[in-house]
Design a protein around this motif. Structure first.
Motif, PDB file in Angstrom:
ATOM      1  N   GLU A 103      79.809  52.774  -1.082  1.00  0.00           N
ATOM      2  CA  GLU A 103      78.782  51.988  -1.768  1.00  0.00           C
ATOM      3  C   GLU A 103      78.131  50.935  -0.874  1.00  0.00           C
ATOM      4  N   LEU A 104      78.925  50.203  -0.091  1.00  0.00           N
ATOM      5  CA  LEU A 104      78.332  49.153   0.754  1.00  0.00           C
ATOM      6  C   LEU A 104      77.351  49.704   1.784  1.00  0.00           C
ATOM      7  N   PRO A 105      77.721  50.735   2.559  1.00  0.00           N
ATOM      8  CA  PRO A 105      76.731  51.279   3.514  1.00  0.00           C
ATOM      9  C   PRO A 105      75.464  51.784   2.817  1.00  0.00           C
ATOM     10  N   ARG A 106      75.636  52.407   1.669  1.00  0.00           N
ATOM     11  CA  ARG A 106      74.470  52.924   0.951  1.00  0.00           C
ATOM     12  C   ARG A 106      73.530  51.804   0.522  1.00  0.00           C
ATOM     13  N   LEU A 107      74.075  50.714  -0.002  1.00  0.00           N
ATOM     14  CA  LEU A 107      73.239  49.606  -0.464  1.00  0.00           C
ATOM     15  C   LEU A 107      72.645  48.816   0.693  1.00  0.00           C
ATOM     16  N   ARG A 108      73.429  48.582   1.717  1.00  0.00           N
ATOM     17  CA  ARG A 108      72.922  47.786   2.846  1.00  0.00           C
ATOM     18  C   ARG A 108      71.774  48.496   3.556  1.00  0.00           C
ATOM     19  N   ASP A 109      71.902  49.800   3.718  1.00  0.00           N
ATOM     20  CA  ASP A 109      70.815  50.539   4.366  1.00  0.00           C
ATOM     21  C   ASP A 109      69.538  50.471   3.552  1.00  0.00           C
ATOM     22  N   TRP A 110      69.682  50.508   2.235  1.00  0.00           N
ATOM     23  CA  TRP A 110      68.493  50.493   1.386  1.00  0.00           C
ATOM     24  C   TRP A 110      67.922  49.082   1.234  1.00  0.00           C
ATOM     25  N   LEU A 111      68.788  48.116   0.964  1.00  0.00           N
ATOM     26  CA  LEU A 111      68.324  46.754   0.697  1.00  0.00           C
ATOM     27  C   LEU A 111      67.991  45.987   1.961  1.00  0.00           C
ATOM     28  N   GLY A 112      68.550  46.396   3.076  1.00  0.00           N
ATOM     29  CA  GLY A 112      68.314  45.686   4.326  1.00  0.00           C
ATOM     30  C   GLY A 112      68.877  44.281   4.333  1.00  0.00           C
ATOM     31  N   LEU A 113      70.011  44.080   3.657  1.00  0.00           N
ATOM     32  CA  LEU A 113      70.592  42.748   3.551  1.00  0.00           C
ATOM     33  C   LEU A 113      71.573  42.484   4.683  1.00  0.00           C
ATOM     34  N   THR A 114      71.761  41.216   4.975  1.00  0.00           N
ATOM     35  CA  THR A 114      72.731  40.815   5.994  1.00  0.00           C
ATOM     36  C   THR A 114      73.817  39.916   5.404  1.00  0.00           C
ATOM     37  N   LYS A 115      73.968  39.944   4.084  1.00  0.00           N
ATOM     38  CA  LYS A 115      74.997  39.128   3.456  1.00  0.00           C
ATOM     39  C   LYS A 115      76.367  39.594   3.919  1.00  0.00           C
ATOM     40  N   PRO A 116      77.188  38.693   4.462  1.00  0.00           N
ATOM     41  CA  PRO A 116      78.485  39.127   4.998  1.00  0.00           C
ATOM     42  C   PRO A 116      79.459  39.525   3.895  1.00  0.00           C
ATOM     43  N   VAL A 117      80.259  40.535   4.195  1.00  0.00           N
ATOM     44  CA  VAL A 117      81.357  40.979   3.336  1.00  0.00           C
ATOM     45  C   VAL A 117      82.587  41.077   4.213  1.00  0.00           C
ATOM     46  N   CYS A 118      83.666  40.387   3.838  1.00  0.00           N
ATOM     47  CA  CYS A 118      84.860  40.413   4.671  1.00  0.00           C
ATOM     48  C   CYS A 118      86.097  40.668   3.825  1.00  0.00           C
ATOM     49  N   LEU A 119      87.035  41.438   4.400  1.00  0.00           N
ATOM     50  CA  LEU A 119      88.339  41.611   3.793  1.00  0.00           C
ATOM     51  C   LEU A 119      89.131  40.343   4.040  1.00  0.00           C
ATOM     52  N   ALA A 120      89.596  39.704   2.973  1.00  0.00           N
ATOM     53  CA  ALA A 120      90.157  38.360   3.102  1.00  0.00           C
ATOM     54  C   ALA A 120      91.546  38.273   2.499  1.00  0.00           C
ATOM     55  N   GLN A 121      92.373  37.421   3.099  1.00  0.00           N
ATOM     56  CA  GLN A 121      93.642  37.015   2.511  1.00  0.00           C
ATOM     57  C   GLN A 121      93.571  35.567   2.049  1.00  0.00           C
ATOM     58  N   THR A 122      92.767  34.774   2.732  1.00  0.00           N
ATOM     59  CA  THR A 122      92.446  33.405   2.337  1.00  0.00           C
ATOM     60  C   THR A 122      90.937  33.250   2.440  1.00  0.00           C
ATOM     61  N   TRP A 123      90.419  32.124   1.919  1.00  0.00           N
ATOM     62  CA  TRP A 123      88.972  31.915   1.979  1.00  0.00           C
ATOM     63  C   TRP A 123      88.541  31.807   3.441  1.00  0.00           C
ATOM     64  N   PRO A 124      87.532  32.595   3.860  1.00  0.00           N
ATOM     65  CA  PRO A 124      87.210  32.706   5.290  1.00  0.00           C
ATOM     66  C   PRO A 124      86.841  31.396   5.968  1.00  0.00           C
ATOM     67  N   ASP A 125      85.958  30.607   5.326  1.00  0.00           N
ATOM     68  CA  ASP A 125      85.429  29.430   6.004  1.00  0.00           C
ATOM     69  C   ASP A 125      84.755  28.547   4.950  1.00  0.00           C
ATOM     70  N   PRO A 126      84.796  27.224   5.114  1.00  0.00           N
ATOM     71  CA  PRO A 126      84.128  26.357   4.123  1.00  0.00           C
ATOM     72  C   PRO A 126      82.646  26.659   3.956  1.00  0.00           C
ATOM     73  N   ASN A 127      82.013  27.173   4.999  1.00  0.00           N
ATOM     74  CA  ASN A 127      80.582  27.458   4.938  1.00  0.00           C
ATOM     75  C   ASN A 127      80.280  28.931   4.657  1.00  0.00           C
ATOM     76  N   PHE A 128      81.287  29.699   4.334  1.00  0.00           N
ATOM     77  CA  PHE A 128      81.100  31.125   4.078  1.00  0.00           C
ATOM     78  C   PHE A 128      80.226  31.326   2.847  1.00  0.00           C
ATOM     79  N   SER A 129      79.224  32.213   2.954  1.00  0.00           N
ATOM     80  CA  SER A 129      78.280  32.425   1.850  1.00  0.00           C
ATOM     81  C   SER A 129      78.197  33.884   1.427  1.00  0.00           C
ATOM     82  N   GLY A 130      79.190  34.667   1.822  1.00  0.00           N
ATOM     83  CA  GLY A 130      79.138  36.088   1.511  1.00  0.00           C
ATOM     84  C   GLY A 130      80.100  36.477   0.399  1.00  0.00           C
ATOM     85  N   ILE A 131      80.576  37.730   0.470  1.00  0.00           N
ATOM     86  CA  ILE A 131      81.518  38.270  -0.501  1.00  0.00           C
ATOM     87  C   ILE A 131      82.884  38.368   0.163  1.00  0.00           C
TER      88      ILE A 131
END
Length: 509
Positions: free
Chosen positions: A87-115
């Motif tokens: 699903e992610l590759p399909r949507l990113r190719d179509w939408l042209g978005l650069t919103k970050p998505v990361c596999l996380a165990q803890t919150w990535p960063d105080p300034n993180f704005s992705g999924i």
């Protein structure tokens, strides 16, 4: 508004790429976007078939990607793999978005704005005081929310293994005899119980008090409190909401102790506070508002939406013969055998894959040996290497764990409804708790669990318009039978059997 943008973008993608006829894509996408914009928690019951096939993932993921602020997405490892590779590759190719998505165990960063994509276990860690909290106000979406209670209970289960007793001996060298005496007394008490098919038993109140007394003596003598696994276990030992059971290894003469909460709502409360929840539930609750589901998870004030099963493309053929003896009678097994032999004779003529769900161990063995004598090596008992033409005989647990790797069954025959067995000590322990609370243990626990398992088990059948044969006559003669039939719907009930109903859809008569 974000709802308009999501609708337009997703509709254009579906029209351009096609290949997915699920009718609720745009509705789910708009509802998720609206929930985020209004900060309104939402529960969506998308249906067991859509959840099994993952049809809904493209919809909610489009809204999460277009949302300009950070999000938490909780999903199992299997769903994460699909999201990251389909699903992610399909949507990113179509939408042209650069919103970050990361596999996380803890919150990535105080300034993180992705999924931040969490596993259930890593997300549940954040309810513990010693774990770094998640940022306040960040919305959380949970795919597979019907498993949330089980995830939480498994996460909160504390276990003491035989080697933990050895560690206790080393930690308190002046109290070796006390520890050994307590261990020997507990071993004697546990092993005097006769074996059962589940290999476990509930730890009685006097044995729980014995453990509590041991802990108190060791703490008084040493002047310090326990730490690590013993501390975590004893903290919940005497709480009324805790189920404590032992798993016995009779060949080694050893045991492990386990404790888990019966209700998990209070444990989940810290994760709900101050944030919007979007829960995607595959199994359809007969109650559109899912009041009992909300109560069990400590949720409140949700917008609830329920999607009906597609009557044209997902209807089953249901063979529910009248006159089959009750499952708890001696006449049931011979009657079941006759019905299965008739069904399988038709099935082999049509060259189909058949699944027979029989959870009773003696009955399963008896049916398997009789059918193997008649149909030969095609009959397989809980084996994952089945092919078209085979007959799989399995219990509910094996089927739910392996159904994705098995062929689509053109026939599924169910001997009895999947009510949790009261012979299972853990089930009996939960029922005893409900009785102590003066609650309806059948309506609150056994029946909802049976309906959930049933809907998950038959999900693969719907895409093939398969035949479901149900031989539990309690459906016809008990007051809860109508709820079972509602959970099975939509279906067309059959009163006869012939070869044509088992021919796969791609074949011609």
């Amino acid at each position: 508004m974000i709802e308009v943008e999501v609708h337009q973008q997703l509709r254009a993608l579906l029209r351009a790429q096609g290949g997915n006829a699920w009718p609720h894509h745009l509705t789910v996408a708009r509802l998720v976007a609206r929930a985020l914009r209004l900060q309104r928690s939402t529960l969506m019951q998308i249906g067991s078939t859509a959840a099994y096939q993952g049809q809904h993932r493209l919809s909610y993921l489009a809204s999460l990607l277009l949302w300009p602020e950070p999000l938490i997405l909780v999903a199992s490892a299997e769903v994460q793999h699909s999201l990251c590779h389909v699903e992610l590759p399909r949507l990113r190719d179509w939408l042209g978005l650069t919103k970050p998505v990361c596999l996380a165990q803890t919150w990535p960063d105080p300034n993180f704005s992705g999924i931040a994509l969490f596993s259930p276990q890593d997300w549940l860690q954040h309810r513990l005081p010693q774990h770094a909290p998640l940022p306040p106000g960040v919305p959380v979406a949970i795919d597979g929310a019907e498993s949330l209670e089980d995830w939480t209970r498994a996460h909160l289960t504390q276990t003491l293994l035989p080697q933990d007793w050895d560690a206790l001996l080393w930690a308190y060298p002046t109290r070796v005899e006390t520890i050994r005496d307590a261990r020997a007394a507990l071993t004697h008490t546990l092993f005097r119980h006769p074996p059962n098919p589940y290999g476990c038993l509930i730890v009685a109140e006097e044995d729980r008090r014995l453990l509590g007394h041991l802990v108190d003596r060791l703490q008084q003598d040493s002047g310090q409190s326990f730490s690590g696994k013993w501390q975590q276990f004893t903290d919940t030992l005497l709480q009324p909401n805790t189920l404590v059971w032992a798993v016995l290894d009779r060949s080694q003469g050893s045991f492990s102790l386990n404790s888990a909460p019966i209700e998990v709502a209070s444990a989940l409360q810290p994760l709900w506070e101050g944030r919007t929840q979007i829960l995607l539930n595959g199994v359809v609750d007969l109650d559109a508002q899912s009041e009992q589901f909300q109560l069990q998870l400590g949720l409140a004030d949700l917008t609830c939406v329920q999607f009906a099963t597609d009557r044209h493309n997902e209807a089953l053929s249901l063979y529910l013969p009248d006159g089959v003896p009750m499952p708890n009678t001696p006449e049931f097994a011979p009657a079941l055998m006759r019905q299965l032999q008739c069904l399988l004779t038709l099935g082999f003529a049509a060259d189909t894959f058949s699944a027979l769900i029989i959870d009773d161990l003696p009955l399963k063995s008896r049916i398997a040996s009789t059918l193997a004598a008649e149909f030969g090596s095609r009959v397989k008992v809980e084996k994952g290497d089945c092919q078209v033409g085979d007959v799989l005989i399995s219990g509910w647990t094996f089927w739910l764990e392996h159904r994705r790797s098995l062929p689509y069954p053109n026939l599924m025959a169910i001997a009895t409804l999947p009510f949790p067995s009261l012979e299972n000590p853990k089930v009996a322990g939960r029922v005893a708790y409900y009785k102590q609370q003066r609650q309806d243990w059948f309506r609150l626990y056994l029946l909802p669990e049976a309906l959930r398992i049933l809907q998950e088990a038959i999900a693969p059948l719907r895409s093939q318009s398969s035949l479901l044969a149900l031989f539990d006559s309690r459906v016809l003669h008990r007051t809860y039978g109508q709820q079972v039939l509602t959970a099975l719907g939509p279906y067309a009930r059959l009163n006869y059997l012939d070869e044509s109903i088992l021919i796969p859809p791609q074949c011609s008569v």
